[in-house]
Structure formats: C-alpha cells, structure tokens
Design an enzyme around this catalytic site. Structure first.
Site, PDB file in Angstrom:
ATOM      1  N   HIS A   1       0.872  -1.179   0.000  1.00 28.49           N
ATOM      2  CA  HIS A   1       0.000   0.000   0.000  1.00 28.49           C
ATOM      3  C   HIS A   1       0.912   1.233   0.000  1.00 28.49           C
ATOM      4  CE1 HIS A   1      -2.781   2.979   1.807  1.00 28.49           C
ATOM      5  NE2 HIS A   1      -3.761   2.193   1.407  1.00 28.49           N
TER       6      HIS A   1
ATOM      7  N   LYS B   1     -10.660  -0.493  10.143  1.00 33.45           N
ATOM      8  CA  LYS B   1     -10.793  -1.660   9.259  1.00 33.45           C
ATOM      9  C   LYS B   1     -11.100  -2.916  10.072  1.00 33.45           C
ATOM     10  CE  LYS B   1      -7.455   0.299   6.045  1.00 33.45           C
ATOM     11  NZ  LYS B   1      -8.083   0.636   4.763  1.00 33.45           N
TER      12      LYS B   1
ATOM     13  N   CYS C   1      -4.729   2.520  -3.748  1.00 31.70           N
ATOM     14  CA  CYS C   1      -3.501   2.958  -3.068  1.00 31.70           C
ATOM     15  C   CYS C   1      -2.401   1.914  -3.179  1.00 31.70           C
ATOM     16  CB  CYS C   1      -3.739   3.298  -1.600  1.00 31.70           C
ATOM     17  SG  CYS C   1      -4.855   4.664  -1.363  1.00 31.70           S
TER      18      CYS C   1
ATOM     19  N   GLN D   1      -4.790  -5.251   6.824  1.00 28.78           N
ATOM     20  CA  GLN D   1      -5.749  -6.190   6.228  1.00 28.78           C
ATOM     21  C   GLN D   1      -5.670  -7.588   6.842  1.00 28.78           C
ATOM     22  OE1 GLN D   1      -8.075  -5.081   4.419  1.00 28.78           O
ATOM     23  NE2 GLN D   1      -7.261  -3.140   3.658  1.00 28.78           N
TER      24      GLN D   1
ATOM     25  N   ASP E   1       2.754  -4.465   8.088  1.00 32.87           N
ATOM     26  CA  ASP E   1       1.520  -3.709   7.919  1.00 32.87           C
ATOM     27  C   ASP E   1       0.369  -4.702   8.068  1.00 32.87           C
ATOM     28  OD1 ASP E   1      -0.783  -2.637   6.837  1.00 32.87           O
ATOM     29  OD2 ASP E   1       0.208  -1.721   5.121  1.00 32.87           O
TER      30      ASP E   1
HETATM   31  N1  PMP Z   1      -1.953  -0.705   4.533  1.00 34.69           N
HETATM   32  C1  PMP Z   1      -2.908  -1.424   3.943  1.00 34.69           C
HETATM   33  C2  PMP Z   1      -2.567  -2.812   3.445  1.00 34.69           C
HETATM   34  C3  PMP Z   1      -4.169  -0.891   3.779  1.00 34.69           C
HETATM   35  O1  PMP Z   1      -5.129  -1.610   3.178  1.00 34.69           O
HETATM   36  C4  PMP Z   1      -4.452   0.410   4.249  1.00 34.69           C
HETATM   37  C5  PMP Z   1      -5.802   1.066   4.068  1.00 34.69           C
HETATM   38  N2  PMP Z   1      -6.379   0.914   2.788  1.00 34.69           N
HETATM   39  C6  PMP Z   1      -3.425   1.121   4.879  1.00 34.69           C
HETATM   40  C7  PMP Z   1      -2.203   0.523   5.008  1.00 34.69           C
HETATM   41  C8  PMP Z   1      -3.628   2.495   5.414  1.00 34.69           C
HETATM   42  O2  PMP Z   1      -4.492   2.475   6.492  1.00 34.69           O
HETATM   43  P1  PMP Z   1      -5.029   3.841   7.114  1.00 34.69           P
HETATM   44  O3  PMP Z   1      -5.551   4.661   5.972  1.00 34.69           O
HETATM   45  O4  PMP Z   1      -6.111   3.406   8.050  1.00 34.69           O
HETATM   46  O5  PMP Z   1      -3.881   4.488   7.820  1.00 34.69           O
END
Ligand code: PMP
Length: 406
Positions: free
Chosen positions: A124, A227, A365, A204, A201
C-alpha cells in the site's frame, strides 16, 4: 467454536438495514473501511454520556474512569495480538501514522547512507512513501521484492535481496489489492538471520485472521481500528520493547514528558513516550469494544467464513467470460480484485451501486501492485464478518450481467 449464524452477526450492524437505490445494502468495501456493530456505537455513546474526561490518573472521578477505560482498551489490544506487555502497544491514528512513526523515529537512528530497505511489490502507498522520504533524507536505498503471476512474494528473489546492508524489511501481512497472505513468519526469520529488522503492515490481516505478534516475531506491527470494525482515527503500533526503548520520541509536547525545563526535558516511559498530546480516548475505547466483539465470534471462525466466501467468489468469477481476477494465490483471504473486459472499473462499480452493491474501483492505493499486472485500475470486492453467501451470489450475478453487456 461455531460461527455465529451470519444473520445474527448482520443484526449487530444497524447500517446493513439501509437501502441503496431501493435495494438492500451489500457492503463489499471492507478493505477500505468496515461497518460498526452496536457494541462499538454503544461504547462511544456510553463514553460521551457517562465518563468523558481527559486521562490523568487520580485527578477526579471521571478522569479515573476514562483512564481506566483507555488502559483497558490497550490491554484488550495487547491480548488480541499476543503482545507481551502493554508498554509495547502505542495508540496512533492508524496504520499510516504507525509507519510514519517508525520511519521517523527508528529511521533517524538506524538508517544511514547506503543502507537498504526491502519492500514487497504489493505494498500500500502508506508502506512505500514514508520509506521513500527517509531514503531521500538519508541517501538510503529501497529494493523491491518481486511477486509472481499469482501475486505471491518470490521467496528465492527475497533471499537474494537480503544483504549485510539490509536494515529493514517492511511488508504487508495481507495485500489490500491481491488478498495474498504473505508468509511473514518465514520472511521475518530470514530478515533476522541477516540482522535486519522487520515491520509488518497488518491493516488487512488483523480484522480477518488470528494474529500473534509473538509467534511472527516481527519487530513492529501496525493496524487500523476502522478496518477492524472500530472507529476511525484510532490505530495501533506494536513494537518490541527493547527497540522502542532506544527510539527517540516522534511527536512531542504534553503527556510524553516526565519533567520539562527550558534547558532540559526528560521523557515518559513506554508507551506514553510516543503518545504526545491528548489521545483519541473515546475511539480507543471503541476499538477495545470492537476487538471484544470479534473475540466473541472468534477469529478462527471469521477466517474460515471469509475464506469460504472468497473461494466461492473466485470459483464463480473463473467461469464468467471476460472476467480477469488479479491475485490468484490459494493462500489468500477476503479480497477479490478483478477487471471486466470492455467495461471500465468505474462504470462497473456504478452499475453495481445501482444494485445496492458497494465495491471500490481505482488503484486502491497500490499503484505498483496493479502496474505489475499492467493495470491502472480494477474493481475490488472485499469481505467482512457480516457478508453472506447471498452477497457473493448477487455480486457474481451482477458481474455476469455486466460482462454480457447488461
Ligand atoms: N496498509 C494497507 C494494506 C491498507 O489496506 C491500508 C488502508 N487501505 C493502509 C495501510 C492504510 O491504512 P489507514 O488509511 O487506516 O492508515
């Protein structure tokens, strides 16, 4: 345990009663954010109606109550991810902020000119850009671990990229665009054998499977509350105490100090050293309630349920002409990304919305991951605890119609 019947779980989420374009809402945008159960909504209501206060132990009754609830939430997080101490649980805004904290603080004392940071090709943007900024500031080097056609990390290539210059491997546990579950325990061990640290990270993974940071043995692990059925604006950075102890504070101000003078300041111990300013107390409490709710259903049950739905969707999509699924590892969960021949992802999502189905179209993203498949955009259906086989059947039926030109 047995999976709570999905109808009962759905009853816990008031928003699922909504109609969109006259059709029942089918929420398949869980990788972007999840809906909230009464357990969380009520916890926020109880906090603001019953004991809202800043946290400072011992000042007065409400301060004691809010401090206790805030720290109980921290303990809930600790237990949920298997950390050994509350001092290793830092409340942040979300995964993005957690990664920025590590890049700034840990990076400032560990990354020098020529040092190497490894990222996977499926990250991401929030696990790319902070490292890029650090790389620029320090003249360090980012190397990318490639993925194969199924969307799996190529372990032999990864092994070759690990060198004595590797300081850090930062990788996602579950890809938000491919759904791949990375073998983070093996990859962490390989990194450690080369003296590199590991950041994971977990945005997910934490909402979809049992995560044990002790077993994975990573040095840092991050996730977002929103999430995982909790409120927005709250997330978690787990870090090993020995590392956090050595790291300088990131943001500074109130709450993170022991004593302040104009010539010298001493800092609080962990975790408060990294929690400058008034924290997001209410939403931390809400996150605690979300995790308690998930524990009641059971993470193993949730993983099994979502895996079953994922496999059903993958199987049905493979039989629709013109549908191409991105991310076909057998080791995946909860995310199904695809394109439909001759239809833009944006138009497909618009049609699905007319049917009440919420999916996301775009780059999610993760532009480099899509680029690996020659794509700029795709449709993503992502699952959560309340999705049913009926949701999948409706999605498949609607995608079938789109592929046949409606
Ligand atoms: N890493 C991953 C794999 C994500 O899916 C996301 C959110 N789409 C993020 C990081 C970022 O999370 P946040 O916007 O809640 O900081």
């Amino acid at each position: 345990g047995k999976y709570a019947p999905v109808e009962a779980v759905r009853g816990d989420f008031p928003i699922l009663k909504k109609k969109i374009n006259g059709k029942p809402l089918v929420w398949l945008d869980n990788a972007a954010t999840t809906q909230k159960p009464f357990a969380v909504i009520d916890a926020l209501n109880r906090y603001y109606t019953g004991y809202n206060s800043n946290v400072h132990r011992g000042a007065h009754t409400l301060a004691r109550l809010s401090t206790e609830a805030y720290e109980a939430a921290r303990e809930r997080v600790r237990g949920f991810i298997g950390a050994s101490s509350q001092e290793e649980i830092i409340f942040v805004r979300g995964t993005t902020e957690a990664i920025n904290l590590v890049a700034s603080s840990w990076g400032s004392i560990n990354i020098r000119q020529g040092d190497e940071i490894l990222l996977t090709a499926m990250e991401h943007h929030s696990n790319i850009v902070p490292w890029q900024m650090l790389m620029r500031a320090r003249q360090a080097v980012i190397k990318v671990i490639p993925i194969n056609a199924r969307g799996e990390v190529m372990l032999e290539e990864y092994r070759k990229l690990l060198t004595p210059r590797t300081r850090l491997v930062s990788m996602t546990h579950v890809s938000n665009v491919l759904g791949t579950i990375n073998p983070v325990d093996i990859m962490t061990e390989m990194a450690h054998e080369h003296g590199a640290h590991v950041m994971i990270d977990g945005a997910q993974s934490v909402p979809h499977m049992r995560v044990d940071v002790g077993r994975i043995n990573a040095d840092f692990y991050a996730f977002s509350g929103h999430k995982a059925y909790g409120p927005t604006g709250i997330g978690v950075l787990y870090g090993k105490r020995a590392l956090l102890d050595k790291m300088p504070p990131w943001q500074s101000g109130g709450g993170m100090i022991k004593d302040v003078g104009f010539d010298k300041t001493t800092y609080s111990g962990l975790p408060y050293k990294f929690e400058a300013g008034t924290g997001n107390i209410a939403d931390a409490v809400g996150l605690g309630s979300a995790l308690e709710y998930l524990e009641k259903i059971g993470m193993d049950n949730i993983e099994r349920h979502e895996k079953e739905l994922t496999e059903a969707a993958m199987h049905s999509f493979s039989r629709i002409p013109g549908v191409r699924v991105i991310g076909t590892s057998p080791n995946k969960t909860s995310v199904i990304s695809f394109t439909i021949k001759g239809v833009s992802p944006e138009n497909a999502a618009k049609y699905l919305n007319q049917e009440g189905i919420a999916v996301r179209a775009g780059h999610h993203c993760a532009q480099p991951a899509l680029a690996a498949y020659g794509l700029k955009s795709c449709i993503r259906a992502s699952l959560g605890v309340y999705n049913s086989m009926e949701d999948i059947e409706l999605l498949v039926k609607s995608v079938g119609k789109i592929s046949r030109g409606m």
